[in-house]
Design a protein around this motif. Structure first.
Motif, PDB file in Angstrom:
ATOM      1  N   VAL A   7       0.874  -1.178   0.000  1.00  0.00           N
ATOM      2  CA  VAL A   7       0.000   0.000   0.000  1.00  0.00           C
ATOM      3  C   VAL A   7       0.908   1.224   0.000  1.00  0.00           C
ATOM      4  CG1 VAL A   7      -1.819   1.238   1.248  1.00  0.00           C
ATOM      5  CG2 VAL A   7      -1.712  -1.257   1.377  1.00  0.00           C
ATOM      6  N   CYS A   8       0.570   2.222  -0.773  1.00  0.00           N
ATOM      7  CA  CYS A   8       1.398   3.430  -0.874  1.00  0.00           C
ATOM      8  C   CYS A   8       1.624   4.043   0.518  1.00  0.00           C
ATOM      9  CB  CYS A   8       0.707   4.436  -1.798  1.00  0.00           C
ATOM     10  SG  CYS A   8       1.569   6.014  -1.880  1.00  0.00           S
ATOM     11  N   PRO A   9       2.858   4.496   0.796  1.00  0.00           N
ATOM     12  CA  PRO A   9       3.147   5.041   2.136  1.00  0.00           C
ATOM     13  C   PRO A   9       2.870   6.535   2.285  1.00  0.00           C
ATOM     14  CG  PRO A   9       5.167   4.975   0.887  1.00  0.00           C
ATOM     15  CD  PRO A   9       4.079   4.465  -0.036  1.00  0.00           C
ATOM     16  N   TYR A  10       2.231   7.159   1.339  1.00  0.00           N
ATOM     17  CA  TYR A  10       2.071   8.615   1.437  1.00  0.00           C
ATOM     18  C   TYR A  10       0.691   9.020   1.954  1.00  0.00           C
ATOM     19  CZ  TYR A  10       6.693   8.670  -0.433  1.00  0.00           C
ATOM     20  OH  TYR A  10       8.038   8.468  -0.569  1.00  0.00           O
ATOM     21  N   CYS A  11      -0.268   9.259   1.078  1.00  0.00           N
ATOM     22  CA  CYS A  11      -1.503   9.847   1.616  1.00  0.00           C
ATOM     23  C   CYS A  11      -2.526   8.791   2.008  1.00  0.00           C
ATOM     24  CB  CYS A  11      -2.088  10.847   0.622  1.00  0.00           C
ATOM     25  SG  CYS A  11      -3.179  10.132  -0.616  1.00  0.00           S
ATOM     26  N   GLY A  12      -3.616   9.250   2.600  1.00  0.00           N
ATOM     27  CA  GLY A  12      -4.637   8.348   3.140  1.00  0.00           C
ATOM     28  C   GLY A  12      -5.557   7.736   2.103  1.00  0.00           C
ATOM     29  N   ALA A  13      -5.282   7.964   0.799  1.00  0.00           N
ATOM     30  CA  ALA A  13      -6.133   7.354  -0.230  1.00  0.00           C
ATOM     31  C   ALA A  13      -6.011   5.840  -0.212  1.00  0.00           C
ATOM     32  CB  ALA A  13      -5.773   7.897  -1.611  1.00  0.00           C
ATOM     33  N   GLY A  14      -4.904   5.330   0.308  1.00  0.00           N
ATOM     34  CA  GLY A  14      -4.783   3.879   0.473  1.00  0.00           C
ATOM     35  C   GLY A  14      -4.624   3.126  -0.836  1.00  0.00           C
ATOM     36  N   CYS A  15      -3.825   3.674  -1.768  1.00  0.00           N
ATOM     37  CA  CYS A  15      -3.680   3.010  -3.073  1.00  0.00           C
ATOM     38  C   CYS A  15      -2.842   1.741  -2.952  1.00  0.00           C
ATOM     39  CB  CYS A  15      -3.016   3.955  -4.063  1.00  0.00           C
ATOM     40  SG  CYS A  15      -3.986   5.438  -4.368  1.00  0.00           S
ATOM     41  N   LYS A  16      -3.375   0.672  -3.512  1.00  0.00           N
ATOM     42  CA  LYS A  16      -2.627  -0.591  -3.559  1.00  0.00           C
ATOM     43  C   LYS A  16      -1.670  -0.549  -4.741  1.00  0.00           C
ATOM     44  CE  LYS A  16      -4.173  -3.797  -0.530  1.00  0.00           C
ATOM     45  NZ  LYS A  16      -3.388  -4.848   0.126  1.00  0.00           N
ATOM     46  N   LEU A  41      -2.450   5.214  -9.765  1.00  0.00           N
ATOM     47  CA  LEU A  41      -1.591   5.810  -8.735  1.00  0.00           C
ATOM     48  C   LEU A  41      -1.309   7.246  -9.134  1.00  0.00           C
ATOM     49  CD1 LEU A  41       1.254   3.114  -8.322  1.00  0.00           C
ATOM     50  CD2 LEU A  41      -0.648   3.503  -6.740  1.00  0.00           C
ATOM     51  N   CYS A  42      -0.928   8.063  -8.167  1.00  0.00           N
ATOM     52  CA  CYS A  42      -0.436   9.397  -8.529  1.00  0.00           C
ATOM     53  C   CYS A  42       1.081   9.335  -8.627  1.00  0.00           C
ATOM     54  CB  CYS A  42      -0.901  10.441  -7.520  1.00  0.00           C
ATOM     55  SG  CYS A  42       0.064  10.521  -6.005  1.00  0.00           S
ATOM     56  N   LEU A  43       1.708  10.463  -8.880  1.00  0.00           N
ATOM     57  CA  LEU A  43       3.154  10.432  -9.108  1.00  0.00           C
ATOM     58  C   LEU A  43       3.936   9.981  -7.872  1.00  0.00           C
ATOM     59  CD1 LEU A  43       4.539  14.092  -9.408  1.00  0.00           C
ATOM     60  CD2 LEU A  43       2.570  13.432  -8.077  1.00  0.00           C
ATOM     61  N   LYS A  44       3.400  10.245  -6.667  1.00  0.00           N
ATOM     62  CA  LYS A  44       4.135   9.785  -5.475  1.00  0.00           C
ATOM     63  C   LYS A  44       4.101   8.263  -5.391  1.00  0.00           C
ATOM     64  CE  LYS A  44       2.050  12.528  -2.443  1.00  0.00           C
ATOM     65  NZ  LYS A  44       1.283  13.436  -3.315  1.00  0.00           N
ATOM     66  N   GLY A  45       2.986   7.673  -5.807  1.00  0.00           N
ATOM     67  CA  GLY A  45       2.926   6.211  -5.828  1.00  0.00           C
ATOM     68  C   GLY A  45       3.896   5.633  -6.843  1.00  0.00           C
ATOM     69  N   TYR A  46       3.956   6.233  -8.022  1.00  0.00           N
ATOM     70  CA  TYR A  46       4.833   5.702  -9.066  1.00  0.00           C
ATOM     71  C   TYR A  46       6.315   5.945  -8.781  1.00  0.00           C
ATOM     72  CZ  TYR A  46       1.104   4.421 -12.315  1.00  0.00           C
ATOM     73  OH  TYR A  46       0.032   3.810 -12.913  1.00  0.00           O
ATOM     74  N   HIS A 181      -4.710  14.374  -2.147  1.00  0.00           N
ATOM     75  CA  HIS A 181      -5.077  12.965  -2.412  1.00  0.00           C
ATOM     76  C   HIS A 181      -5.470  12.844  -3.886  1.00  0.00           C
ATOM     77  CE1 HIS A 181      -6.270  13.710   1.840  1.00  0.00           C
ATOM     78  NE2 HIS A 181      -5.913  12.469   2.067  1.00  0.00           N
ATOM     79  N   PRO A 182      -4.494  12.834  -4.795  1.00  0.00           N
ATOM     80  CA  PRO A 182      -4.843  12.855  -6.219  1.00  0.00           C
ATOM     81  C   PRO A 182      -5.801  11.740  -6.645  1.00  0.00           C
ATOM     82  CG  PRO A 182      -2.514  13.264  -5.924  1.00  0.00           C
ATOM     83  CD  PRO A 182      -3.046  12.896  -4.574  1.00  0.00           C
ATOM     84  N   ILE A 183      -5.705  10.603  -6.013  1.00  0.00           N
ATOM     85  CA  ILE A 183      -6.589   9.506  -6.448  1.00  0.00           C
ATOM     86  C   ILE A 183      -8.014   9.710  -5.909  1.00  0.00           C
ATOM     87  CG2 ILE A 183      -6.947   6.984  -6.212  1.00  0.00           C
ATOM     88  CD1 ILE A 183      -4.845   7.867  -8.377  1.00  0.00           C
ATOM     89  N   VAL A 184      -8.153  10.389  -4.805  1.00  0.00           N
ATOM     90  CA  VAL A 184      -9.497  10.793  -4.361  1.00  0.00           C
ATOM     91  C   VAL A 184     -10.037  11.854  -5.313  1.00  0.00           C
ATOM     92  CG1 VAL A 184     -10.838  11.822  -2.484  1.00  0.00           C
ATOM     93  CG2 VAL A 184      -9.012  10.191  -1.953  1.00  0.00           C
TER      94      VAL A 184
HETATM   95 FE1  SF4 Z   1      -0.075   7.279  -2.820  1.00  0.00          FE
HETATM   96 FE2  SF4 Z   1      -0.878   9.089  -4.547  1.00  0.00          FE
HETATM   97 FE3  SF4 Z   1      -2.460   7.061  -3.919  1.00  0.00          FE
HETATM   98 FE4  SF4 Z   1      -2.020   8.972  -2.164  1.00  0.00          FE
HETATM   99  S1  SF4 Z   1      -3.087   9.206  -4.110  1.00  0.00           S
HETATM  100  S2  SF4 Z   1      -1.985   6.782  -1.741  1.00  0.00           S
HETATM  101  S3  SF4 Z   1       0.100   9.498  -2.573  1.00  0.00           S
HETATM  102  S4  SF4 Z   1      -0.506   6.928  -4.981  1.00  0.00           S
END
Ligand code: SF4
Length: 692
Positions: A7-16, A41-46, A181-184
């Motif tokens: 799970v992404c370690p950044y925001c609370g969107a909880g992207c797998k 994912l957003c750029l932080k996830g990638y 939360h780009p994915i939200v």
């Molecule tokens: Fe990670 Fe971006 Fe998803 Fe937040 S929106 S959990 S930062 S990939």
């Protein structure tokens, strides 16, 4: 090569996501089809993983335990045995001399996971004997928790991230989801595509405002006046659900009286929003078949934040927008596991599972499970992290054990925070990077990072999700909960766990809300939303089904308070408002994203101060020019960034830059209930630095 689901370690969107590992190194990230992110994912996830390859762009990784035996002395590398012995000895001495409440501890809302947070609060309560345990929820959504607990009985998002796109009206207030939360934000766009009405209340023309049907460009610091005016319109224009209010709420008569003076016409000048816009917003909200309120730090980081959250809950109660799918109230939690840190009782007033520390039966339950005498347990609510600088200066707090937080970068009024740290006798920092706070520690306990251990996170919509270990740690580091267990054992409370699941099963057994969320149920892409009270339950998509609220009477509590001005307003000396904001490419104190090569190229020190060109030109400041920004508390260098999307009279800065740290300027006017600082509002001035 192997593929590890995490799970992404950044925001609370909880992207797998999947980490692709080759020869013990992570080489890329791919989006997984998680419940909240649906293959995106957003750029932080990638690009936010290559700090694990130790890029050393911002700060070095902590690679071995270190001790500084004298204030101002040098760090000395020591063995783990020595570090644990020394730390335990110092904590025992301080506890004996000054009492358990002289020691403060933190959990962490980041990559460490729920199991570690559970162990940290157990350490504070069972080993030290204090409820002095807190986390960064205090400086972000603390007011959401307090405000929603008081009005609806539960401090979390009532709805699900997936519900957002199916709501027919989104009222977005103080929340810039495109950056936070780009994915939200994708869900907001999808809602728009499906025909939802979007109403945005924000001083800036943020991305969501660009696609909104209505943008209420409110002046900074007026949230309470606007929310009261919203309630006034719903009542005066008879737009509220009489039947719902009569059956499921309490306090209507008093509430009606309290908002009577807040007609849209009365607050027009104060809020900067026309009466017609205020009325139209509420006509739209009340007419929608399903409506959702979403908010972020633009609501919570004010000295009157809890009142505003209660007011927002009141709008949902007035219109019956609770207790079913696609409606509700959504404080979208910031860091990836800030919801989890709260769930695990890293709060001074609650054990894990939101069980009060002041309830003798609950204390007895935990004392029994942890094998300690109930009389050793602290019966009073503990301290909040925002109180520590003051209490350290007063000599009431002597030691601070900080895990995965960087208060010397992220807290308001850093000059005050530094004075507090100087007054402390003993500071322990358990982290992965040499943060500003770690630089001031007496002991450094280096931990494994996200990617080097597994566990469970809770995303913003109460969803428990498992994340897995991808690589072996390269350095002389330990898992967070192993370190805490070693300390507990050295201090005379043996703590031995085999693995994460053993810890998870212990906490499940003590928390009725989480009991049914087993490791098996969370599976690979599993997302189990609490309450999940039985082994058969799949979890809970939305709260308050049947319109039964978790308040003492089972009814929603209507509440309105008069508007209070921010503590420090602009004047002739400091004519501009400073508001702190987020940026999409970096996260929190930047210790992780600042060590990722792709993200590091996105912005450069000393960060930016966003200015409306009208304000900047009046001061003779060019776009991209170096400037100073000063408040009554400090002065920093920054770079002017012309931005026509922001309102004149206010400037905006992000808080992660080491040079130009805007928290040198902010103030710690705390909300009286949640003790959250007013980092969204203080008075500043900006000036040119001699021509470059
Ligand atoms: Fe990670 Fe971006 Fe998803 Fe937040 S929106 S959990 S930062 S990939």
């Amino acid at each position: 090569m192997k593929k590890v689901t995490t799970v992404c370690p950044y925001c609370g969107a909880g992207c797998k996501m999947n980490l692709i590992v080759d020869n013990g190194k992570i080489i890329r990230a791919e989006a997984a089809n998680g419940v909240t992110n649906q293959g995106e994912l957003c750029l932080k996830g990638y690009y936010g993983w290559d700090f694990l390859n130790d890029t050393k762009l911002l700060t070095p990784r902590l690679t071995q335990p270190m001790v500084r035996r004298q204030k101002g002395g040098k760090f000395e590398a020591v063995s783990w045995d020595e570090a644990i012995r020394y730390t335990a000895q110092r904590l025992k001495e301080i506890k004996q001399k000054h009492g358990p409440r002289s020691i403060m501890t933190t959990g962490s809302s980041r990559g460490t996971g729920n199991e570690t947070n559970y162990i940290m609060q157990k350490f504070a309560r069972a080993v030290i004997g204090t409820n002095n345990v807190d986390c960064c929820a205090r400086v972000c959504h603390g007011p959401s928790v307090a405000g929603l607990q008081a009005t609806l009985g539960n401090g979390a998002m009532s709805n699900s991230i997936g519900d957002i796109e199916n709501s027919k009206c989104l009222l977005v207030i103080g929340y810039n989801c495109a950056d936070s939360h780009p994915i939200v934000a994708r869900r907001v766009i999808k809602a728009k595509e499906k025909g939802a009405q979007i109403i945005v209340c924000d001083p800036r023309r943020i991305e969501t405002a660009r696609i909104a049907d209505q943008h209420l460009q409110i002046k900074n610091g007026c949230n309470m006046a606007l929310v009261n005016a919203f309630a006034h319109v719903l009542i005066e224009e008879n737009l509220y659900d009489h039947d719902y209010v009569a059956k499921y709420t309490e306090g209507f008569a008093e509430y009606r009286k309290n908002v009577a003076d807040y007609s849209p016409e009365a607050v027009e000048e104060q809020t900067g929003v026309s009466a017609q816009q205020i009325r139209q917003a509420m006509r739209t909200y009340a007419a929608a078949p399903s409506a959702t309120i979403m908010w972020g730090m633009g609501v919570t980081q004010f000295g009157q934040a809890v009142d505003v959250v209660k007011g927002l809950a009141g709008l949902a109660l007035l219109t019956g927008n609770l207790g079913r799918a696609n409606v509700g109230v959504g404080p979208v939690r910031g860091q990836n596991n800030v919801q989890g840190a709260c769930d695990m009782g890293v709060l001074p007033n609650e054990f894990p599972g939101y069980q009060s520390v002041t309830d003798p039966k609950i204390r007895a339950k935990f004392a029994d499970a942890w094998g300690i005498d109930v009389n050793q347990m602290d019966a009073e609510v503990g301290l909040r992290i925002t109180e520590i600088p003051h209490l350290a200066i007063e000599g009431k707090v002597k030691a601070y054990y900080i895990m995965g937080e960087d208060p010397l970068q992220t807290e308001a009024d850093l000059g005050l925070v530094r004075k507090g740290f100087e007054a402390l006798e003993f500071v322990v920092v358990q982290d992965i990077f040499m943060t500003k706070t770690a630089e001031q520690a007496d002991v450094i306990l280096p931990a494994t990072s996200w990617g080097e251990h597994g566990g469970v996170f809770t995303c913003a919509d109460r969803g428990f999700q498992r994340f897995e270990k991808a690589i072996e740690p390269k350095y002389n580091v330990k898992r967070d909960w192993d370190i805490i267990s070693l300390l507990a054992t050295e201090m005379g409370y043996p703590m031995h766990y085999q693995d994460n699941q053993e810890i998870w099963d212990e906490l499940r057994s003590l928390c009725p809300l989480f009991y049914g969320a087993t490791y098996e149920k969370m599976g690979e892409l599993g997302h189990v939303q609490w309450p999940c009270t039985t082994l058969e339950s799949p979890g809970t998509q939305y709260l308050y089904a049947d319109n039964h609220f978790d308040t003492p009477t089972g009814k929603g509590q209507l509440f309105a308070a008069p508007w209070r001005a921010p503590a420090e307003v602009p004047d002739g000396d400091y004519p501009l408002v400073l508001c702190t904001v987020r940026e999409v490419g970096h996260y929190s104190c930047r210790s992780m994203t600042g060590n990722c090569a792709a993200l590091q190229t996105l912005a450069d020190e000393p960060g930016f101060v966003q200015m409306n060109p009208v304000d900047a030109q009046a001061l003779g400041i060019r776009d991209q020019q170096l400037v100073w920004v000063a408040s009554r508390r400090g002065k920093v260098i920054s770079r002017a960034n012309y931005n026509e999307r922001i309102n004149a009279g206010a400037v905006y800065m992000t808080y992660q830059w080491w040079i130009g740290a805007c928290n040198e300027l902010t103030q710690d006017n705390l909300d009286p209930i949640s003790k959250t600082p007013e980092t969204k509002y203080c008075a500043v001035k900006v000036g040119q630095i001699a021509d470059q």
